[in-house]
Structure formats: structure tokens, C-alpha cells
Design a protein around this motif. Structure first.
Motif, PDB file in Angstrom:
ATOM      1  N   GLY A 102      58.161  57.169 -16.294  1.00 19.31           N
ATOM      2  CA  GLY A 102      58.568  55.807 -16.655  1.00 19.31           C
ATOM      3  C   GLY A 102      57.694  55.243 -17.750  1.00 19.31           C
ATOM      4  N   SER A 103      56.397  55.470 -17.657  1.00 22.22           N
ATOM      5  CA  SER A 103      55.479  55.019 -18.715  1.00 22.22           C
ATOM      6  C   SER A 103      55.693  55.905 -19.938  1.00 22.22           C
ATOM      7  CB  SER A 103      54.031  55.117 -18.233  1.00 22.22           C
ATOM      8  OG  SER A 103      53.847  54.365 -17.054  1.00 22.22           O
ATOM      9  N   LYS A 104      55.953  55.300 -21.077  1.00 20.98           N
ATOM     10  CA  LYS A 104      56.342  56.060 -22.260  1.00 20.98           C
ATOM     11  C   LYS A 104      55.167  56.270 -23.213  1.00 20.98           C
ATOM     12  CE  LYS A 104      60.527  56.013 -20.755  1.00 20.98           C
ATOM     13  NZ  LYS A 104      60.994  57.197 -19.992  1.00 20.98           N
ATOM     14  N   LYS A 105      55.229  57.385 -23.930  1.00 21.99           N
ATOM     15  CA  LYS A 105      54.261  57.628 -25.001  1.00 21.99           C
ATOM     16  C   LYS A 105      54.933  57.280 -26.319  1.00 21.99           C
ATOM     17  CE  LYS A 105      51.286  60.999 -24.944  1.00 21.99           C
ATOM     18  NZ  LYS A 105      50.541  62.284 -25.061  1.00 21.99           N
ATOM     19  N   GLY A 106      54.453  56.226 -26.936  1.00 23.98           N
ATOM     20  CA  GLY A 106      55.020  55.798 -28.212  1.00 23.98           C
ATOM     21  C   GLY A 106      54.137  56.217 -29.355  1.00 23.98           C
ATOM     22  N   ASP A 152      50.726  56.501 -29.151  1.00 30.69           N
ATOM     23  CA  ASP A 152      49.545  57.219 -28.638  1.00 30.69           C
ATOM     24  C   ASP A 152      48.255  56.703 -29.271  1.00 30.69           C
ATOM     25  OD1 ASP A 152      48.701  59.012 -26.707  1.00 30.69           O
ATOM     26  OD2 ASP A 152      48.606  60.717 -28.071  1.00 30.69           O
ATOM     27  N   HIS A 153      48.280  55.497 -29.814  1.00 37.64           N
ATOM     28  CA  HIS A 153      47.092  54.889 -30.427  1.00 37.64           C
ATOM     29  C   HIS A 153      46.850  53.467 -29.924  1.00 37.64           C
ATOM     30  CE1 HIS A 153      46.374  58.152 -33.228  1.00 37.64           C
ATOM     31  NE2 HIS A 153      47.628  58.110 -33.616  1.00 37.64           N
ATOM     32  N   GLY A 154      47.521  53.060 -28.869  1.00 35.79           N
ATOM     33  CA  GLY A 154      47.317  51.726 -28.329  1.00 35.79           C
ATOM     34  C   GLY A 154      47.901  50.607 -29.162  1.00 35.79           C
ATOM     35  N   GLN A 155      48.892  50.897 -29.976  1.00 36.42           N
ATOM     36  CA  GLN A 155      49.425  49.886 -30.886  1.00 36.42           C
ATOM     37  C   GLN A 155      50.827  49.394 -30.512  1.00 36.42           C
ATOM     38  OE1 GLN A 155      49.205  51.709 -34.755  1.00 36.42           O
ATOM     39  NE2 GLN A 155      46.977  51.561 -34.857  1.00 36.42           N
ATOM     40  N   CYS A 156      51.548  50.138 -29.672  1.00 27.86           N
ATOM     41  CA  CYS A 156      52.945  49.751 -29.417  1.00 27.86           C
ATOM     42  C   CYS A 156      53.171  49.192 -28.024  1.00 27.86           C
ATOM     43  CB  CYS A 156      53.874  50.935 -29.653  1.00 27.86           C
ATOM     44  SG  CYS A 156      53.749  52.238 -28.386  1.00 27.86           S
ATOM     45  N   GLY A 157      52.306  49.505 -27.065  1.00 33.17           N
ATOM     46  CA  GLY A 157      52.437  48.964 -25.719  1.00 33.17           C
ATOM     47  C   GLY A 157      53.424  49.673 -24.821  1.00 33.17           C
ATOM     48  N   ALA A 158      54.059  50.747 -25.291  1.00 33.31           N
ATOM     49  CA  ALA A 158      55.064  51.435 -24.467  1.00 33.31           C
ATOM     50  C   ALA A 158      54.460  52.061 -23.220  1.00 33.31           C
ATOM     51  CB  ALA A 158      55.773  52.504 -25.298  1.00 33.31           C
ATOM     52  N   CYS A 159      53.162  52.330 -23.239  1.00 33.57           N
ATOM     53  CA  CYS A 159      52.502  53.008 -22.127  1.00 33.57           C
ATOM     54  C   CYS A 159      51.835  52.043 -21.155  1.00 33.57           C
ATOM     55  CB  CYS A 159      51.452  53.975 -22.662  1.00 33.57           C
ATOM     56  SG  CYS A 159      50.069  53.139 -23.482  1.00 33.57           S
ATOM     57  N   THR A 160      52.085  50.740 -21.289  1.00 31.53           N
ATOM     58  CA  THR A 160      51.366  49.752 -20.492  1.00 31.53           C
ATOM     59  C   THR A 160      51.574  49.959 -18.997  1.00 31.53           C
ATOM     60  OG1 THR A 160      51.639  48.130 -22.267  1.00 31.53           O
ATOM     61  CG2 THR A 160      50.991  47.292 -20.109  1.00 31.53           C
ATOM     62  N   VAL A 161      50.477  49.990 -18.253  1.00 31.13           N
ATOM     63  CA  VAL A 161      50.497  50.010 -16.789  1.00 31.13           C
ATOM     64  C   VAL A 161      49.528  48.938 -16.302  1.00 31.13           C
ATOM     65  CG1 VAL A 161      51.081  52.470 -16.684  1.00 31.13           C
ATOM     66  CG2 VAL A 161      48.678  51.756 -16.624  1.00 31.13           C
ATOM     67  N   LEU A 162      49.510  48.726 -15.006  1.00 32.19           N
ATOM     68  CA  LEU A 162      48.607  47.743 -14.407  1.00 32.19           C
ATOM     69  C   LEU A 162      47.504  48.467 -13.654  1.00 32.19           C
ATOM     70  CD1 LEU A 162      51.359  45.365 -12.998  1.00 32.19           C
ATOM     71  CD2 LEU A 162      49.951  44.946 -15.008  1.00 32.19           C
ATOM     72  N   VAL A 163      46.271  48.079 -13.892  1.00 28.90           N
ATOM     73  CA  VAL A 163      45.122  48.616 -13.166  1.00 28.90           C
ATOM     74  C   VAL A 163      44.393  47.440 -12.538  1.00 28.90           C
ATOM     75  CG1 VAL A 163      42.940  49.850 -13.338  1.00 28.90           C
ATOM     76  CG2 VAL A 163      44.906  50.620 -14.672  1.00 28.90           C
ATOM     77  N   ASN A 164      44.397  47.427 -11.207  1.00 28.23           N
ATOM     78  CA  ASN A 164      43.829  46.295 -10.468  1.00 28.23           C
ATOM     79  C   ASN A 164      44.435  44.969 -10.919  1.00 28.23           C
ATOM     80  OD1 ASN A 164      42.134  48.117  -9.109  1.00 28.23           O
ATOM     81  ND2 ASN A 164      40.549  47.933 -10.669  1.00 28.23           N
ATOM     82  N   GLY A 165      45.723  45.019 -11.219  1.00 27.06           N
ATOM     83  CA  GLY A 165      46.455  43.814 -11.595  1.00 27.06           C
ATOM     84  C   GLY A 165      46.387  43.446 -13.046  1.00 27.06           C
ATOM     85  N   ARG A 166      45.573  44.151 -13.825  1.00 26.53           N
ATOM     86  CA  ARG A 166      45.453  43.833 -15.244  1.00 26.53           C
ATOM     87  C   ARG A 166      46.150  44.901 -16.078  1.00 26.53           C
ATOM     88  NH1 ARG A 166      39.451  41.952 -16.830  1.00 26.53           N
ATOM     89  NH2 ARG A 166      40.579  41.744 -18.813  1.00 26.53           N
ATOM     90  N   ARG A 167      46.778  44.479 -17.149  1.00 29.81           N
ATOM     91  CA  ARG A 167      47.535  45.409 -17.994  1.00 29.81           C
ATOM     92  C   ARG A 167      46.599  46.153 -18.940  1.00 29.81           C
ATOM     93  NH1 ARG A 167      50.555  41.143 -22.112  1.00 29.81           N
ATOM     94  NH2 ARG A 167      48.941  39.548 -22.076  1.00 29.81           N
ATOM     95  N   ILE A 168      46.839  47.447 -19.081  1.00 25.09           N
ATOM     96  CA  ILE A 168      46.071  48.271 -20.012  1.00 25.09           C
ATOM     97  C   ILE A 168      47.010  49.228 -20.718  1.00 25.09           C
ATOM     98  CG2 ILE A 168      44.043  48.185 -18.488  1.00 25.09           C
ATOM     99  CD1 ILE A 168      44.574  51.247 -18.039  1.00 25.09           C
ATOM    100  N   ASN A 169      46.548  49.774 -21.833  1.00 20.14           N
ATOM    101  CA  ASN A 169      47.267  50.846 -22.514  1.00 20.14           C
ATOM    102  C   ASN A 169      46.800  52.169 -21.915  1.00 20.14           C
ATOM    103  OD1 ASN A 169      48.717  49.245 -24.383  1.00 20.14           O
ATOM    104  ND2 ASN A 169      46.893  49.046 -25.645  1.00 20.14           N
ATOM    105  N   ALA A 170      47.694  52.846 -21.214  1.00 20.18           N
ATOM    106  CA  ALA A 170      47.319  54.079 -20.517  1.00 20.18           C
ATOM    107  C   ALA A 170      46.968  55.202 -21.481  1.00 20.18           C
ATOM    108  CB  ALA A 170      48.449  54.519 -19.588  1.00 20.18           C
TER     109      ALA A 170
END
Length: 217
Positions: free
Chosen positions: A83-87, A89-107
Motif C-alpha cells: 500500500g505504501s508507494k515508492k515514488g 525515493d528521496h522524500g520529496q513526493c510523500g507517496a511513502c508516508t506512514v505513521l510512526v507513533n502517530g506521527r507521519r514520516i517518509n518511510a
């Protein structure tokens, strides 16, 4: 009979002759270039894998990973959670965003080994069995996607963003940074979601979906 000028060399022939002369000069007239033993590529020792356990969507997942594996690659390639997408791969598009301890990060920018003991939530873990998360339902209702590639990251990012608003975090467009809770205008939503890009430009519908979910909650 008039003299006939000899044919002029073509540009291709001149370039080929120049390249051949340069090669002879560099190699000292040798027809083959042999790599010296000192320049031969050495065989690097493999990086030992590491055992770790990640808590993802409420479940413990035991893995054996190269410590350089990103959280995104661990999810997609080792656990089959695509489900988490690789767009970018440099943290610029947000397609890979997941939640870690409730906070959003670029996976794509975070190593899996950094998250032992953390609570990781992906798009697969937002729904409650067959009941969609309010943001998932709002995206469907408002048609907040077209190709859908960015949608998992958009929704996960929106979940984290609404938690930030409830916690009183201001943004660059907040009129009063000292307010206990920002008024979630369309401008606020656009600013807070600016790290998630949509190639299909479904932004008006995405903003409307997030506003609906915020009002419902």
C-alpha cells in the motif's frame, strides 16, 4: 578536361579518425587495455543481516534484514505491504508516508532498524475491519484521487496532520501561532499537506475530503 577535386572527408570520418588517434595516444599504441591488478575491483565483504521485530498495524513482524534496508523496502519487499508507494525515493513526493507513533514520516528516508519498539501504521491498518477510516471514506466520497498512486500517502499524511492540528501545532500560514488549536481553513490544509504531491492534480478534492473528515471528527 577540368581537374576533378578529390572527395572531401565527411564529418563522421574526421571524428572517427580523431577518436582513433586519441585512443592510440592514451594506450601508447596498444590495441588492448589491460586492467592492472591494483585497479581490479575487490570483493567487498557482505554486510551481516540483523534480526529485528517491527510492530506494524498492531502485529509483531519478525524480520532478518540488511541494516541498510529502508522502512519502505521492508514493508513492500519483505512483508508484502505494498500500500505504501515508492515514488521519488528521496522524500520529496510523500507517496511513502506512514505513521510512526502517530506521527507521519517518509518511510523511504528512514531505516527499518531504527523503529524497533515503535508503533507503525500503514494504509493497510487504518480501517477497522470492514469499516473504513473517516479519511478513507471521505476520499471516496469526494473523489480525492485519480490514478490513486499517491492516495495511501495522502491519507496517512492527513491522519497525522489532523493529529498535529488537535495538538495545537501551528503552520507557516497560521494567523495566530499561540492559539491552542488552528482553524483548519483550506489554506491551512494546503500548507500542511504540501509535502504530498499528486501528479493528477486532484488537490481541490483532496482538500475537500480532509475538511469533511476534520468536521466529522
Amino acid at each position: 578536361m577540368d581537374d576533378i577535386d578529390p572527395p572531401r572527408p565527411t564529418r563522421r570520418a574526421i571524428l572517427q579518425a580523431g577518436a582513433a588517434a586519441s585512443l592510440l595516444w592514451v594506450t601508447g599504441g596498444r590495441t588492448q587495455v589491460h586492467a592492472s591488478p591494483t585497479n581490479a575491483a575487490s570483493t567487498a565483504a557482505p554486510v551481516p543481516s540483523r534480526a529485528l521485530t517491527l510492530r506494524i498495524n498492531g502485529n509483531e513482524q519478525a524480520l532478518e534484514l540488511d541494516p541498510r534496508t529502508t522502512l519502505l523496502d521492508a514493508l513492500r519487499h519483505h512483508l508484502g505491504m505494498t500500500g505504501s508507494k515508492k515514488g521519488c525515493d528521496h522524500g520529496q513526493c510523500g507517496a511513502c508516508t506512514v505513521l510512526v507513533n502517530g506521527r507521519r514520516i517518509n518511510a523511504c528516508l528512514s531505516l527499518a532498524v531504527m523503529h524497533e519498539g515503535d508503533e507503525i501504521t500503514t494504509i493497510e491498518g487504518l480501517a477497522n475491519d470492514d469499516v473504513l477510516h473517516p479519511l478513507q471514506a471521505a476520499f471516496i466520497k469526494r473523489d480525492g484521487f485519480q490514478c490513486g498512486y499517491c492516495t495511501p500517502g495522502q491519507i496517512c499524511s492527513a491522519v497525522g496532520m489532523l493529529q498535529e492540528v488537535r495538538a495545537g501545532w501551528p503552520s507557516h500560514v497560521s494567523a495566530n501561532v499561540a492559539a491552542k488549536q488552528a482553524t483548519l481553513t483550506d489554506e491551512e490544509i494546503r500548507e500542511r499537506m504540501s509535502g504530498n504531491l499528486c501528479r493528477c492534480a486532484a488537490y481541490p478534492n483532496i482538500v475537500a475530503a480532509i475538511r469533511d473528515a476534520a468536521e466529522e471528527s
